[in-house]
Design a protein around this motif. Sequence first.
Motif, PDB file in Angstrom:
ATOM      1  N   HIS A 206       3.304  39.519  60.300  1.00 37.19           N
ATOM      2  CA  HIS A 206       2.679  38.230  60.600  1.00 37.19           C
ATOM      3  C   HIS A 206       3.715  37.123  60.391  1.00 37.19           C
ATOM      4  O   HIS A 206       4.277  36.989  59.299  1.00 37.19           O
TER       5      HIS A 206
ATOM      6  N   HIS B 154       1.613  33.530  64.407  1.00 39.80           N
ATOM      7  CA  HIS B 154       0.530  32.592  64.143  1.00 39.80           C
ATOM      8  C   HIS B 154       1.097  31.180  64.271  1.00 39.80           C
ATOM      9  O   HIS B 154       1.837  30.733  63.391  1.00 39.80           O
TER      10      HIS B 154
ATOM     11  N   MET C 159      -9.400  31.463  59.537  1.00 38.74           N
ATOM     12  CA  MET C 159      -8.602  31.081  58.370  1.00 38.74           C
ATOM     13  C   MET C 159      -9.499  31.046  57.133  1.00 38.74           C
ATOM     14  O   MET C 159     -10.566  30.438  57.148  1.00 38.74           O
TER      15      MET C 159
ATOM     16  N   PRO D  41      -4.823  26.019  56.571  1.00 36.60           N
ATOM     17  CA  PRO D  41      -3.492  26.508  56.930  1.00 36.60           C
ATOM     18  C   PRO D  41      -2.377  25.586  56.427  1.00 36.60           C
ATOM     19  O   PRO D  41      -2.570  24.387  56.297  1.00 36.60           O
TER      20      PRO D  41
ATOM     21  N   GLY E 115      -5.263  33.947  51.228  1.00 36.12           N
ATOM     22  CA  GLY E 115      -5.872  34.402  49.972  1.00 36.12           C
ATOM     23  C   GLY E 115      -6.392  35.825  50.013  1.00 36.12           C
ATOM     24  O   GLY E 115      -7.199  36.223  49.160  1.00 36.12           O
ATOM     25  N   VAL E 116      -5.936  36.609  50.994  1.00 37.78           N
ATOM     26  CA  VAL E 116      -6.390  38.007  51.071  1.00 37.78           C
ATOM     27  C   VAL E 116      -5.570  38.831  50.073  1.00 37.78           C
ATOM     28  O   VAL E 116      -4.334  38.824  50.097  1.00 37.78           O
TER      29      VAL E 116
ATOM     30  N   ALA F  88      -1.788  39.376  54.691  1.00 38.12           N
ATOM     31  CA  ALA F  88      -1.576  39.167  53.257  1.00 38.12           C
ATOM     32  C   ALA F  88      -0.110  38.808  53.033  1.00 38.12           C
ATOM     33  O   ALA F  88       0.785  39.560  53.424  1.00 38.12           O
ATOM     34  N   GLY F  89       0.116  37.643  52.450  1.00 34.31           N
ATOM     35  CA  GLY F  89       1.469  37.177  52.172  1.00 34.31           C
ATOM     36  C   GLY F  89       1.857  37.440  50.734  1.00 34.31           C
ATOM     37  O   GLY F  89       2.572  38.401  50.421  1.00 34.31           O
TER      38      GLY F  89
HETATM   39  C1  DX5 Z   1      -1.104  30.048  55.676  1.00 33.55           C
HETATM   40  C2  DX5 Z   1      -0.579  31.150  56.532  1.00 33.55           C
HETATM   41  C3  DX5 Z   1      -0.738  32.489  55.943  1.00 33.55           C
HETATM   42  C4  DX5 Z   1      -0.059  32.691  54.616  1.00 33.55           C
HETATM   43  C5  DX5 Z   1      -0.993  33.508  53.798  1.00 33.55           C
HETATM   44  O1  DX5 Z   1      -1.325  28.917  56.417  1.00 33.55           O
HETATM   45  O2  DX5 Z   1      -1.189  31.161  57.791  1.00 33.55           O
HETATM   46  O3  DX5 Z   1      -0.375  33.512  56.848  1.00 33.55           O
HETATM   47  O4  DX5 Z   1       1.163  33.350  54.698  1.00 33.55           O
HETATM   48  O5  DX5 Z   1      -0.476  33.624  52.529  1.00 33.55           O
HETATM   49  P1  DX5 Z   1      -1.332  34.270  51.330  1.00 33.55           P
HETATM   50  O6  DX5 Z   1      -1.671  35.660  51.740  1.00 33.55           O
HETATM   51  O7  DX5 Z   1      -0.399  34.214  50.171  1.00 33.55           O
HETATM   52  O8  DX5 Z   1      -2.551  33.400  51.158  1.00 33.55           O
END
Ligand code: DX5
Length: 228
Positions: free
Chosen positions: A31, A64, A135, A139, A175-176, A194-195
Motif C-alpha cells: 500500500h 492510495h 478510511m 487520512p 489504525g488496523v 496496516a502500516g
Molecule cells: C493514512 C494512510 C494509511 C496509513 C495507515 O492516511 O492512508 O495508509 O499508512 O497507517 P496505520 O496502519 O499506522 O494507521
Amino acid sequence: MAVQINPSILSADFARLADEAKAVEGADWLHVDVMDNHFVPNLTLGVPVVESVARATDTPLDCHLMIEAPDRWAPQYVEAGASSVTFHVEAAAAPVRLAREIRAKGARASMALKPATPIEPYEDLLPELDMLLIMTVEPGFGGQAFLDIMLPKIRRTRELISKHGLELWLQVDGGVSASTIERCADAGADVFVAGSAVYGANDPAEAVRALRTQAETATAQASWACDH
Ligand code: DX5
Ligand code: ZN
C-alpha cells in the motif's frame, strides 16, 4: 473473496524502500500512500518513487492517492506501475469517468471515503469500482487510533455489495492492528491496510501472517460471510 493484507509503506524507512518491500514478502499488495499537502496536511511521494518501487518488488502496488485533482493525476500512477489506484471521492470531479479511465489503462479502480463521507450517495457507482476504501482514521498520518464509529458504515457497505451481488473488494485503512482487525473483518472488510502494526513490529512478515490469521478466523465466524 479471500482476506488480503496490504502493508502501508508510510510506516517504512523511506530511504530503504526496496528492502522494506522485501521485508513483507507474502503480503498481497504493497500500500503506497501518496499525499500532496493539499488534500491532507502531509507530503509523501509521487510518480517517480512509485515507478522505482514498482521496479524493485514483485508485490503489486496499491496506490492510495490522498491528493487534489485525482482526475488529472491518477492515470499517471497506472503508467508508473500501480496495479490498483484509489482516488478520494471528495476530491474527484468525475468519479465515474476517472474509474473507467483507470480500468481502461489496465489497473483496478478504487474509490475512498473519508470518515465523514457516507456510502449511500454512491450506491449506484459501485459497479464501476473494483474496490471501495473506507478510511478508519482521518487520512494524512500513520499511527492514529482506529475509529470504531466507522464500523456501521463498513457493515452497510457490505450489505450493499451483497444486495447487488458485486465482486467489489472492501478495504479498511487506518489504525488496523491485532486489536482492531477482527472488528473490521466481522463488519465486512476483506482487504486490510496496516502500516504501524506491520512496520512497527520486530518481524514485519510475521506481523502480516498473524494479521491474516486473525482476519481469516474472524471472517469465518462473520454472519456476512456465511451468506456466500
Ligand atoms: C493514512 C494512510 C494509511 C496509513 C495507515 O492516511 O492512508 O495508509 O499508512 O497507517 P496505520 O496502519 O499506522 O494507521
Ligand atoms: Zn492509505
